[in-house]
Design a protein around this motif. Structure first.
Motif, short mmCIF file in Angstrom:
data_model
loop_
_atom_site.label_atom_id
_atom_site.label_comp_id
_atom_site.label_asym_id
_atom_site.label_seq_id
_atom_site.Cartn_x
_atom_site.Cartn_y
_atom_site.Cartn_z
N ARG A 52 8.68 46.18 2.49
CA ARG A 52 8.70 47.68 3.67
C ARG A 52 7.55 47.21 4.32
O ARG A 52 6.13 47.15 4.01
N ASN A 53 6.87 46.80 6.05
CA ASN A 53 5.31 47.57 6.17
C ASN A 53 5.24 45.88 5.92
O ASN A 53 3.68 46.87 6.29
N ALA A 54 5.57 45.57 5.44
CA ALA A 54 4.35 44.41 5.05
C ALA A 54 3.77 43.75 6.52
O ALA A 54 2.27 43.53 6.34
N PHE A 55 5.13 42.79 7.21
CA PHE A 55 3.90 42.31 8.40
C PHE A 55 4.82 42.76 9.73
O PHE A 55 6.00 43.03 9.90
N THR A 56 3.90 42.13 10.41
CA THR A 56 4.21 42.88 11.87
C THR A 56 5.30 42.57 12.23
O THR A 56 6.43 42.51 13.56
N ALA A 57 4.85 40.82 12.53
CA ALA A 57 6.12 39.74 12.66
C ALA A 57 7.63 40.06 12.80
O ALA A 57 8.77 39.93 13.05
N VAL A 58 8.19 40.76 11.01
CA VAL A 58 9.01 41.21 10.83
C VAL A 58 9.69 42.45 11.11
O VAL A 58 10.71 42.41 11.83
N ASN A 59 9.28 43.35 11.53
CA ASN A 59 9.04 45.02 12.09
C ASN A 59 9.12 44.50 13.18
O ASN A 59 10.78 44.94 14.36
N ASP A 60 8.99 43.94 14.27
CA ASP A 60 8.82 43.87 15.80
C ASP A 60 9.68 42.16 16.16
O ASP A 60 10.46 42.63 17.62
N GLY A 61 9.86 41.19 14.77
CA GLY A 61 11.10 40.53 15.50
C GLY A 61 10.76 39.43 15.85
O GLY A 61 12.03 37.92 15.99
N GLN A 62 9.42 39.31 15.91
CA GLN A 62 8.80 38.14 15.72
C GLN A 62 9.29 36.56 14.55
O GLN A 62 8.66 35.66 14.92
N TYR A 63 9.08 37.36 13.65
CA TYR A 63 10.19 36.40 12.08
C TYR A 63 10.82 35.54 12.89
O TYR A 63 11.09 34.67 12.70
N TRP A 64 12.26 35.57 13.83
CA TRP A 64 12.69 34.81 13.72
C TRP A 64 12.85 34.08 14.64
O TRP A 64 14.04 33.59 15.71
N LEU A 65 12.01 34.00 15.28
CA LEU A 65 11.16 33.23 16.52
C LEU A 65 11.44 31.27 15.61
O LEU A 65 10.92 32.23 14.65
N THR A 66 11.13 30.52 16.45
CA THR A 66 11.68 28.98 16.08
C THR A 66 10.26 28.82 16.13
O THR A 66 9.18 28.20 16.70
N PRO A 67 9.71 28.59 14.44
CA PRO A 67 8.37 28.31 14.39
C PRO A 67 8.43 26.80 14.46
O PRO A 67 8.94 25.67 14.94
N ASN A 68 6.39 26.13 14.97
CA ASN A 68 6.17 25.02 15.69
C ASN A 68 5.63 24.20 14.55
O ASN A 68 5.59 25.22 13.15
N THR A 69 5.23 23.70 14.81
CA THR A 69 4.98 22.16 13.49
C THR A 69 3.54 22.79 12.97
O THR A 69 3.58 21.84 11.86
N SER A 70 2.82 23.23 14.14
CA SER A 70 1.86 23.78 13.00
C SER A 70 1.75 24.63 13.22
O SER A 70 0.87 25.23 11.24
N ALA A 71 2.87 25.41 12.20
CA ALA A 71 2.82 26.52 11.73
C ALA A 71 3.80 25.92 10.44
O ALA A 71 3.47 26.19 8.99
N TYR A 72 4.31 25.20 9.93
CA TYR A 72 4.66 24.39 9.30
C TYR A 72 3.98 23.77 8.19
O TYR A 72 3.51 23.94 7.23
N LEU A 73 3.06 23.15 9.14
CA LEU A 73 2.23 22.56 8.25
C LEU A 73 1.38 23.24 7.79
O LEU A 73 0.82 22.69 6.12
#
Length: 207
Positions: free
Chosen positions: A141-162
């Motif tokens: 709970r409340n650990a990551f802003t991206a989970v709270n605001d929905g940005q977690y569900w964006l499609t990650p780019n190559t840089s994020a995977y690497l």
């Protein structure tokens, strides 16, 4: 110790042969030579982002895909069967989850800053103060802003995977941090009570 050893520690306890049998048990139902379709395309796309699949996505699981899977398995301590099973799929799931966090939280940061954010997730898994799984850490709970605001569900780019790959294979630019924050966007001053370690880009890393 490489982070990947920490992540698969529980699985290593069953030994190499247990590993092999578990991966092989899914050979008929998972992806292997001759498989086709959307799942194969998604696998190839992920392996491409991770630097293992060097050609265009085809949706056909042939020798090129098998070679890419084998290289991935070797890097991540999974028996190099060349086809997917529970262990390979489980590791890919972890990579997907972490890449979503990195993309949502740090896509405007330098590559080093992105690796550092990924490393914080792994450092939390290692710490007794946090859940002991990647899924548990990310969805605490409340650990990551991206989970709270929905940005977690964006499609990650190559840089994020690497960045996630590098963190899982042992690089920790955060120097062991279990927290990071942007001081210009802090909503709870409690974070300033944490022990500051370093700054990378806009993020401060702390314990």
């Amino acid at each position: 110790m490489k982070k990947i050893k920490v992540i698969v520690f529980g699985l290593l306890l069953i030994g190499f042969f247990g590993f092999s049998q578990l991966e092989a048990s899914a050979h008929d139902s998972d992806l292997h030579n001759g498989s086709t379709g959307q799942q194969v395309s998604e696998l190839q796309s992920t392996l491409k982002k991770l630097g293992y699949f060097k050609t265009g996505v085809t949706g056909y699981y042939g020798p090129v895909t098998a070679t890419a899977v084998t290289k991935f398995q070797r890097d991540f301590g999974i028996p190099a069967t060349g086809y997917t099973g529970p262990l390979t799929n489980g590791m890919l799931d972890k990579l997907h989850m972490m890449a979503r966090v990195v993309h949502g939280e740090a896509r405007g940061e330098s590559y080093t800053g992105q690796v550092a954010v990924a490393a914080v997730i792994l450092n939390r898994v290692d710490s007794f103060r946090f859940p002991n799984s990647i899924n548990g850490v990310i969805f605490q709970r409340n650990a990551f802003t991206a989970v709270n605001d929905g940005q977690y569900w964006l499609t990650p780019n190559t840089s994020a995977y690497l960045a996630v790959k590098d963190a899982m294979l042992g690089w920790d630019p955060s120097s062991g941090a279990t927290y990071y924050y942007n001081p210009a966007q802090v909503s709870d001053n409690w974070i300033f009570t944490r022990n500051f370690i370093k700054q990378i880009g806009k993020h401060h890393f702390a314990n």
